[in-house]
Design a protein around this motif. Structure first.
Motif, mmCIF file in Angstrom:
data_model
loop_
_atom_site.group_PDB
_atom_site.id
_atom_site.type_symbol
_atom_site.label_atom_id
_atom_site.label_comp_id
_atom_site.label_asym_id
_atom_site.label_seq_id
_atom_site.Cartn_x
_atom_site.Cartn_y
_atom_site.Cartn_z
ATOM 1 N N TYR A 85 49.888 12.894 15.123
ATOM 2 C CA TYR A 85 51.802 12.475 15.399
ATOM 3 C C TYR A 85 52.782 11.568 13.995
ATOM 4 C CZ TYR A 85 49.532 13.735 19.984
ATOM 5 O OH TYR A 85 49.288 14.118 21.005
ATOM 6 N N LEU A 86 53.821 11.627 14.255
ATOM 7 C CA LEU A 86 54.644 11.344 13.419
ATOM 8 C C LEU A 86 55.039 9.538 13.748
ATOM 9 C CD1 LEU A 86 56.118 14.208 11.814
ATOM 10 C CD2 LEU A 86 54.908 12.722 11.111
ATOM 11 N N GLN A 87 54.737 10.096 15.634
ATOM 12 C CA GLN A 87 55.550 8.976 16.351
ATOM 13 C C GLN A 87 54.235 8.039 16.961
ATOM 14 O OE1 GLN A 87 56.620 12.238 16.779
ATOM 15 N NE2 GLN A 87 58.558 12.442 15.620
ATOM 16 N N PRO A 88 54.572 7.330 17.727
ATOM 17 C CA PRO A 88 53.481 6.067 18.223
ATOM 18 C C PRO A 88 54.045 6.840 19.888
ATOM 19 C CG PRO A 88 55.110 4.633 17.778
ATOM 20 C CD PRO A 88 55.950 5.896 16.750
ATOM 21 N N THR A 89 52.792 7.554 19.945
ATOM 22 C CA THR A 89 53.303 7.737 21.610
ATOM 23 C C THR A 89 52.848 7.097 22.598
ATOM 24 O OG1 THR A 89 52.331 9.530 21.871
ATOM 25 C CG2 THR A 89 53.887 9.821 21.104
ATOM 26 N N ALA A 90 51.481 6.402 22.266
ATOM 27 C CA ALA A 90 50.391 5.871 23.228
ATOM 28 C C ALA A 90 50.997 4.511 23.898
ATOM 29 C CB ALA A 90 49.136 5.530 23.089
ATOM 30 N N PRO A 91 50.708 4.143 25.019
ATOM 31 C CA PRO A 91 51.633 3.124 26.113
ATOM 32 C C PRO A 91 51.068 1.658 25.242
ATOM 33 C CG PRO A 91 51.467 4.887 27.709
ATOM 34 C CD PRO A 91 50.125 4.960 26.329
ATOM 35 N N THR A 92 52.295 0.728 24.341
ATOM 36 C CA THR A 92 51.722 -0.813 24.350
ATOM 37 C C THR A 92 52.618 -1.272 24.302
ATOM 38 O OG1 THR A 92 51.156 -1.710 22.426
ATOM 39 C CG2 THR A 92 53.286 -0.150 21.944
ATOM 40 N N GLY A 93 51.700 -2.539 24.488
ATOM 41 C CA GLY A 93 53.086 -3.707 24.605
ATOM 42 C C GLY A 93 53.884 -4.861 23.866
ATOM 43 N N ASP A 94 53.057 -3.707 22.576
ATOM 44 C CA ASP A 94 54.156 -4.176 21.556
ATOM 45 C C ASP A 94 55.431 -4.082 21.467
ATOM 46 O OD1 ASP A 94 51.509 -5.508 20.608
ATOM 47 O OD2 ASP A 94 51.615 -4.280 18.960
ATOM 48 N N PHE A 95 55.783 -2.828 21.849
ATOM 49 C CA PHE A 95 57.242 -2.085 21.668
ATOM 50 C C PHE A 95 57.837 -1.300 22.942
ATOM 51 C CE2 PHE A 95 54.595 -0.104 18.427
ATOM 52 C CZ PHE A 95 54.422 1.188 18.697
ATOM 53 N N PRO A 96 58.658 -0.714 23.145
ATOM 54 C CA PRO A 96 59.037 0.106 24.386
ATOM 55 C C PRO A 96 58.807 1.923 23.660
ATOM 56 C CG PRO A 96 60.943 -1.160 23.425
ATOM 57 C CD PRO A 96 60.225 -1.523 22.790
ATOM 58 N N PRO A 97 58.640 2.442 24.637
ATOM 59 C CA PRO A 97 58.505 3.835 24.366
ATOM 60 C C PRO A 97 59.989 3.765 22.997
ATOM 61 C CG PRO A 97 59.058 3.666 26.090
ATOM 62 C CD PRO A 97 59.292 2.227 25.937
ATOM 63 N N VAL A 98 58.871 4.983 22.254
ATOM 64 C CA VAL A 98 60.202 5.444 20.993
ATOM 65 C C VAL A 98 61.546 5.938 21.579
ATOM 66 C CG1 VAL A 98 58.267 5.404 19.676
ATOM 67 C CG2 VAL A 98 58.877 7.426 20.448
ATOM 68 N N VAL A 99 61.264 6.793 22.749
ATOM 69 C CA VAL A 99 62.402 7.460 23.304
ATOM 70 C C VAL A 99 63.386 6.801 24.162
ATOM 71 C CG1 VAL A 99 61.344 9.242 22.970
ATOM 72 C CG2 VAL A 99 61.565 8.445 25.329
ATOM 73 N N THR A 100 63.298 5.433 23.913
ATOM 74 C CA THR A 100 63.744 4.432 25.330
ATOM 75 C C THR A 100 65.199 3.892 24.294
ATOM 76 O OG1 THR A 100 62.614 2.490 25.841
ATOM 77 C CG2 THR A 100 62.529 4.993 27.361
ATOM 78 N N GLY A 101 64.771 3.653 23.397
ATOM 79 C CA GLY A 101 65.445 2.324 22.217
ATOM 80 C C GLY A 101 64.448 1.760 21.901
ATOM 81 N N THR A 102 65.165 0.091 21.878
ATOM 82 C CA THR A 102 64.685 -0.555 20.887
ATOM 83 C C THR A 102 63.866 -1.445 21.388
ATOM 84 O OG1 THR A 102 66.219 -1.600 19.477
ATOM 85 C CG2 THR A 102 65.051 -0.008 18.863
ATOM 86 N N ARG A 103 65.157 -1.746 22.655
ATOM 87 C CA ARG A 103 64.835 -3.024 23.220
ATOM 88 C C ARG A 103 63.946 -3.374 24.064
ATOM 89 N NH1 ARG A 103 66.328 -4.952 28.342
ATOM 90 N NH2 ARG A 103 66.642 -7.443 28.924
ATOM 91 N N SER A 104 63.539 -5.044 24.065
ATOM 92 C CA SER A 104 61.359 -5.224 24.407
ATOM 93 C C SER A 104 62.234 -5.270 25.423
ATOM 94 C CB SER A 104 60.497 -6.072 23.603
ATOM 95 O OG SER A 104 59.831 -6.318 24.039
ATOM 96 N N LEU A 105 61.445 -4.977 26.494
ATOM 97 C CA LEU A 105 61.158 -5.769 27.686
ATOM 98 C C LEU A 105 60.142 -6.432 28.384
ATOM 99 C CD1 LEU A 105 61.651 -2.295 29.406
ATOM 100 C CD2 LEU A 105 63.489 -3.538 28.805
ATOM 101 N N GLY A 106 58.904 -6.660 27.522
ATOM 102 C CA GLY A 106 57.953 -7.596 27.491
ATOM 103 C C GLY A 106 57.069 -6.573 27.478
ATOM 104 N N ARG A 107 56.066 -7.635 27.019
ATOM 105 C CA ARG A 107 54.430 -6.859 27.362
ATOM 106 C C ARG A 107 54.661 -5.749 28.855
ATOM 107 N NH1 ARG A 107 51.990 -7.029 22.595
ATOM 108 N NH2 ARG A 107 50.284 -5.772 23.465
ATOM 109 N N LEU A 108 53.877 -6.429 29.471
ATOM 110 C CA LEU A 108 53.672 -5.210 30.244
ATOM 111 C C LEU A 108 54.725 -4.491 31.132
ATOM 112 C CD1 LEU A 108 52.418 -8.196 33.406
ATOM 113 C CD2 LEU A 108 51.578 -6.577 32.213
ATOM 114 N N ALA A 109 56.057 -4.138 30.623
ATOM 115 C CA ALA A 109 57.331 -4.089 31.739
ATOM 116 C C ALA A 109 57.623 -3.045 30.377
ATOM 117 C CB ALA A 109 58.552 -4.544 31.726
ATOM 118 N N ASN A 110 56.557 -3.436 28.347
ATOM 119 C CA ASN A 110 56.438 -2.323 28.063
ATOM 120 C C ASN A 110 55.521 -0.780 28.317
ATOM 121 O OD1 ASN A 110 58.618 -3.124 26.282
ATOM 122 N ND2 ASN A 110 57.568 -4.409 25.098
#
Length: 404
Positions: free
Chosen positions: A120-145
């Motif tokens: 893969y060239l993109q990180p697609t698996a859900p993580t608390g570290d950052f939001p999905p790559v297709v939704t932008g860069t604003r973190s929503l917090g770990r649970l929401a991410n």
């Protein structure tokens, strides 16, 4: 042993696999690259067999809205799925599947027993570290991410629904939804190697086993290749220039973007190279030159800065060269990579494509070139990337998978 790498999308989605394929070929494997016909020359230049996949990304470079993007992606994937099985012959021993092709390739693995590995060239698996790559860069917090990451996967499943139904019918497999098959892969820790640098995205600690970040796969280019004479002359004629290009984005918007680029360069007092790309950038003058496709590895180290759309490949190439960037993200994962570069300090704050003006671009160029902090951050990241060897890490994983 015969390996098939399957990828689909724009040039940036395919070119990195030419370098990976060439490394596997040097290790003694027979390697084929399956992609859309536009990229046949790239595969053959790398010494790889080419297999044609249906569908065509041309005409989608000007899609910017999320709804239009989903609609275009669904049409592309459905067309892609109709002929995907034809690319895999009975002699294929291992499938290497990109982010785009994995949700189709899983069904071939199920039907034929051919093992597969994600590349893969993109990180697609859900993580608390950052939001999905297709939704932008604003973190929503770990649970929401993580929750948003799971939602993004479900949305992607919807894009594949029709293609998967048709493919499973053709392969005589029982019906199964994309979500069901994806969950099966997750439950058995299906291995995925991610071809980007930990300088940009360290491996999230909450990822499941089997997900690894190995470093970039770089596009193949002939070691004997040189830059065009006209470009060499321009580079030698004055201070380091700035490259401005939008890759496969902004089709049909070339006249406006070219005017913005030239005005910004002159306002900032910089020489510039415009890379035509899908937008068709073009300008003439003693302080500006227009070029077509040239190897980033040869050109980028000789630049003062790179203005680009934030694609994964271009972002990595600029960072590898230790050159600061000004990003103008358009859509998809581009805001994510643009945000990563800025957070690293190797780029100025992103300028959204719809907000691009000559004045904003000139101000960002002045900052990128004159403030040494950006160059220092890019150089630090380049040093980190030099310690990574994504192709070799992948070769080891292939050997482990196939030789036990």
């Amino acid at each position: 042993m015969r390996i098939m790498i399957a990828s689909a999308g724009s040039r940036g989605d395919v070119a990195p696999y030419t370098g990976l394929g060439a490394e596997l070929r040097r290790a003694g494997y027979d390697v084929a690259l399956a992609a859309t016909d536009t990229f046949a020359p790239l595969a053959r230049e790398a010494g790889l067999e080419f297999r044609s996949l249906p569908a065509d990304t041309r005409g989608h470079g000007d899609v910017t809205g999320k709804r239009d993007l989903m609609r275009a992606a669904s049409a592309f994937i459905t067309e892609l799925g109709q002929g995907f099985a034809d690319a895999v012959d009975k002699g294929t021993d291992l499938l290497l599947l990109s982010t785009t092709t994995a949700p189709l390739g899983w069904h071939l693995t199920e039907a034929t027993g051919t093992p597969s590995l994600g590349v893969y060239l993109q990180p697609t698996a859900p993580t608390g570290d950052f939001p999905p790559v297709v939704t932008g860069t604003r973190s929503l917090g770990r649970l929401a991410n993580r929750a948003t990451g799971r939602f993004a996967l479900r949305m992607a499943d919807r894009v594949y629904a029709q293609a998967v139904a048709q493919l499973r019918h053709r392969l005589a497999l029982p019906p199964a939804s994309p979500s069901e098959v994806r969950r099966r892969q997750e439950q058995v820790d299906w291995p995925v190697l991610h071809g980007f640098s930990t300088a940009l995205v360290p491996r999230p600690s909450d990822w499941r086993p089997g997900l690894d970040v190995v470093g970039n796969w770089w596009p193949h280019h002939d070691p004997a290749e040189r830059l065009p004479a006209e470009l060499e002359d321009f580079l030698s004629a004055g201070p380091r220039p700035v490259l401005i290009g939008f890759g496969s984005m902004a089709s049909g918007d070339g006249e406006r973007l070219s005017e913005i680029a030239v005005r910004a360069l002159r306002r900032a007092g910089l020489r510039g190279i415009l890379q035509a790309g899908s937008a068709g950038l073009a300008a003439d003058g003693d302080d500006v030159l227009t070029v077509g496709d040239v190897p980033h590895a040869l050109l980028f180290p000789r630049l003062a800065a790179v203005v680009h759309h934030g694609g994964a490949g271009t972002s990595a190439a600029a960072l590898r060269a230790g050159v600061p960037a000004v990003t103008v993200p358009v859509t998809a994962d581009q805001p994510f990579w643009a945000g990563r570069l800025a957070a690293l300090g190797a780029a100025t704050d992103p300028i959204p494509f719809r907000s691009l003006t000559a004045e904003r671009l000139a101000a960002s160029l002045h900052q990128a070139v004159r403030q040494q902090s950006h160059s220092r951050a890019a150089a630090t990241a380049a040093h980190h990337m030099a310690t990574e060897d994504g192709a070799q890490r992948t070769l080891k994983a292939v050997r482990h998978l196939t030789e036990g």
